[in-house]
Design a protein around this motif. Structure first.
Motif, short mmCIF file in Angstrom:
data_model
loop_
_atom_site.label_atom_id
_atom_site.label_comp_id
_atom_site.label_asym_id
_atom_site.label_seq_id
_atom_site.Cartn_x
_atom_site.Cartn_y
_atom_site.Cartn_z
N SER A 25 -14.84 -2.91 40.19
CA SER A 25 -15.20 -2.29 38.79
C SER A 25 -16.20 -1.33 38.91
O SER A 25 -17.04 -1.58 40.19
CB SER A 25 -15.57 -2.97 37.55
OG SER A 25 -14.92 -4.41 37.65
N ILE A 26 -15.94 0.03 38.91
CA ILE A 26 -17.21 0.91 39.02
C ILE A 26 -17.88 1.85 37.62
O ILE A 26 -17.03 0.95 36.44
CB ILE A 26 -16.24 2.12 39.98
CG1 ILE A 26 -14.95 1.50 40.50
CG2 ILE A 26 -17.11 2.98 40.03
CD1 ILE A 26 -14.27 2.61 41.56
N ASP A 49 -14.42 -11.63 42.42
CA ASP A 49 -15.54 -12.17 42.94
C ASP A 49 -16.93 -12.85 42.30
O ASP A 49 -17.99 -13.27 42.31
CB ASP A 49 -15.30 -12.95 44.07
CG ASP A 49 -14.53 -13.15 44.78
OD1 ASP A 49 -12.97 -13.87 43.99
OD2 ASP A 49 -13.56 -12.49 46.15
N GLY A 50 -17.49 -11.40 41.32
CA GLY A 50 -18.07 -10.71 40.91
C GLY A 50 -19.36 -10.82 42.12
O GLY A 50 -20.72 -11.12 41.98
N LEU A 77 -11.74 -0.61 38.20
CA LEU A 77 -11.74 -0.07 36.84
C LEU A 77 -13.18 0.46 36.26
O LEU A 77 -14.06 0.41 36.48
CB LEU A 77 -12.04 -2.48 36.36
CG LEU A 77 -10.41 -2.86 36.87
CD1 LEU A 77 -11.53 -4.53 36.72
CD2 LEU A 77 -10.02 -2.82 36.41
N PHE A 78 -12.45 0.83 35.27
CA PHE A 78 -14.26 1.96 34.75
C PHE A 78 -13.73 1.58 33.52
O PHE A 78 -13.18 1.18 32.99
CB PHE A 78 -13.68 2.99 35.23
CG PHE A 78 -13.83 4.11 35.80
CD1 PHE A 78 -15.14 4.02 37.34
CD2 PHE A 78 -12.14 3.87 37.12
CE1 PHE A 78 -15.06 5.33 38.15
CE2 PHE A 78 -12.91 4.30 38.27
CZ PHE A 78 -13.80 4.97 39.07
N HIS A 79 -15.28 1.74 32.45
CA HIS A 79 -15.58 2.02 31.62
C HIS A 79 -15.86 3.86 30.99
O HIS A 79 -16.58 3.89 30.97
CB HIS A 79 -16.24 1.05 30.60
CG HIS A 79 -16.39 1.00 28.75
ND1 HIS A 79 -14.89 0.66 28.34
CD2 HIS A 79 -17.44 1.77 27.69
CE1 HIS A 79 -15.68 0.75 27.17
NE2 HIS A 79 -16.68 1.08 26.94
N PHE A 80 -14.82 4.13 30.86
CA PHE A 80 -14.70 5.76 30.16
C PHE A 80 -14.87 6.29 31.56
O PHE A 80 -15.97 6.85 31.84
CB PHE A 80 -16.24 6.17 30.18
CG PHE A 80 -16.02 7.88 29.07
CD1 PHE A 80 -15.08 7.89 28.77
CD2 PHE A 80 -17.15 8.23 29.47
CE1 PHE A 80 -15.40 9.71 28.33
CE2 PHE A 80 -17.15 9.97 28.72
CZ PHE A 80 -16.30 11.07 28.40
N ALA A 81 -13.79 5.94 32.04
CA ALA A 81 -13.29 6.41 33.92
C ALA A 81 -13.59 8.44 33.87
O ALA A 81 -13.62 8.37 34.26
CB ALA A 81 -11.72 6.27 34.09
N ASP A 155 -23.07 -3.49 33.70
CA ASP A 155 -21.74 -2.49 33.52
C ASP A 155 -20.53 -2.79 33.93
O ASP A 155 -19.72 -1.93 33.76
CB ASP A 155 -22.74 -1.33 33.66
CG ASP A 155 -23.15 -0.58 32.78
OD1 ASP A 155 -23.33 -1.02 31.62
OD2 ASP A 155 -23.46 0.62 32.44
N VAL A 156 -20.77 -3.26 34.89
CA VAL A 156 -19.56 -3.58 35.70
C VAL A 156 -18.65 -5.02 36.35
O VAL A 156 -18.32 -5.47 36.08
CB VAL A 156 -19.41 -2.83 38.01
CG1 VAL A 156 -19.70 -1.51 37.25
CG2 VAL A 156 -20.90 -3.69 37.78
N ILE A 157 -20.26 -5.63 35.67
CA ILE A 157 -19.57 -7.32 35.39
C ILE A 157 -18.44 -8.26 35.12
O ILE A 157 -17.70 -8.91 35.31
CB ILE A 157 -20.56 -8.39 36.09
CG1 ILE A 157 -21.32 -8.06 34.91
CG2 ILE A 157 -21.67 -8.29 37.22
CD1 ILE A 157 -22.56 -9.17 34.25
N TYR A 158 -17.92 -7.32 34.52
CA TYR A 158 -17.30 -7.90 32.25
C TYR A 158 -15.76 -7.04 32.96
O TYR A 158 -14.98 -7.16 32.24
CB TYR A 158 -17.89 -7.25 30.82
CG TYR A 158 -19.02 -8.28 31.18
CD1 TYR A 158 -19.13 -10.10 30.97
CD2 TYR A 158 -20.65 -8.30 31.02
CE1 TYR A 158 -20.00 -10.52 31.39
CE2 TYR A 158 -22.01 -8.39 31.22
CZ TYR A 158 -21.81 -10.35 31.15
OH TYR A 158 -22.81 -10.45 30.76
#
Length: 204
Positions: A25-26, A49-50, A77-81, A155-158
């Protein structure tokens, strides 16, 4: 959750952890939202693995980070890649591949709402309320506060859990192919953005 805060580039040990992860996640923190004007300050990473790494960007030479983000064997994984991929390419010459964007997946799966921000998504799907008060702070400061670092990590852990929930919804509504094809177009869309076609090229 394990959290590391480092500067420059990933260590060999951290590089190995992410290189052998299924998901990375990024997110990024910048001085603003203009790829051509605003500096990249921080890159956040998290695996399934967090394990969280907050990387303060001090130069444009980050070969280990580049290797992780261009590794074809993991899902990024991104949110708004669209924005993050653009700043990573513009500032660090990193071409992220094998991308999954939770914002795109949400817009295709959750057509019953117009609220697709990360804060809304984490609350609706995971029942967790994010603190976004540090979002518009000075990420270029020499020393980042604990509150900034905690915000950056959130912003990345979920994202791994969000992807799992969204994939179930996409499958249920027979929309997964639309989501998959949209994400395959992201590298081209990013290139269009960076070369001056940020408007909707499909509009009249």
């Amino acid at each position: 959750m394990t959290q590391e805060y480092i500067s420059g580039d990933l260590t060999e040990e951290i590089r190995n952890i992410y290189f052998n992860s299924k998901f990375v996640s990024i997110d990024t923190e910048t001085l603003g939202l203009n790829h051509n004007r605003d500096r990249l300050c921080l890159v956040q990473l998290c695996n399934e693995d967090g394990f969280v790494t907050l990387l303060k960007i001090t130069s444009k030479n980050t070969p280990k980070l580049k290797e992780i983000l261009e590794n074809p064997n993991s899902i990024k994984l991104f949110h708004f890649a669209r924005f993050d991929m653009g700043i990573l390419y513009k500032y660090l010459n990193i071409s992220v591949n094998n991308v999954y964007c939770t914002k795109i997946a949400s817009k295709i799966a959750r057509t019953f709402t117009d609220k697709h921000g990360l804060k809304n998504l984490v609350l609706d799907l995971l029942g967790v309320e994010l603190d976004k008060t540090s979002q518009t702070t000075d990420w270029g400061a020499d020393e980042l506060s604990k509150k900034q670092l905690d915000y950056a990590a959130s912003d990345v852990i979920y994202l791994v859990k969000l992807r799992e929930k969204l994939e179930l919804m996409l499958e249920r509504e027979n929309r997964k192919s639309f989501s998959d094809e949209s994400m395959k177009f992201l590298p081209t869309l990013v290139k269009l953005d960076l070369n001056g076609w940020s408007e909707n090229i499909f509009s009249h």
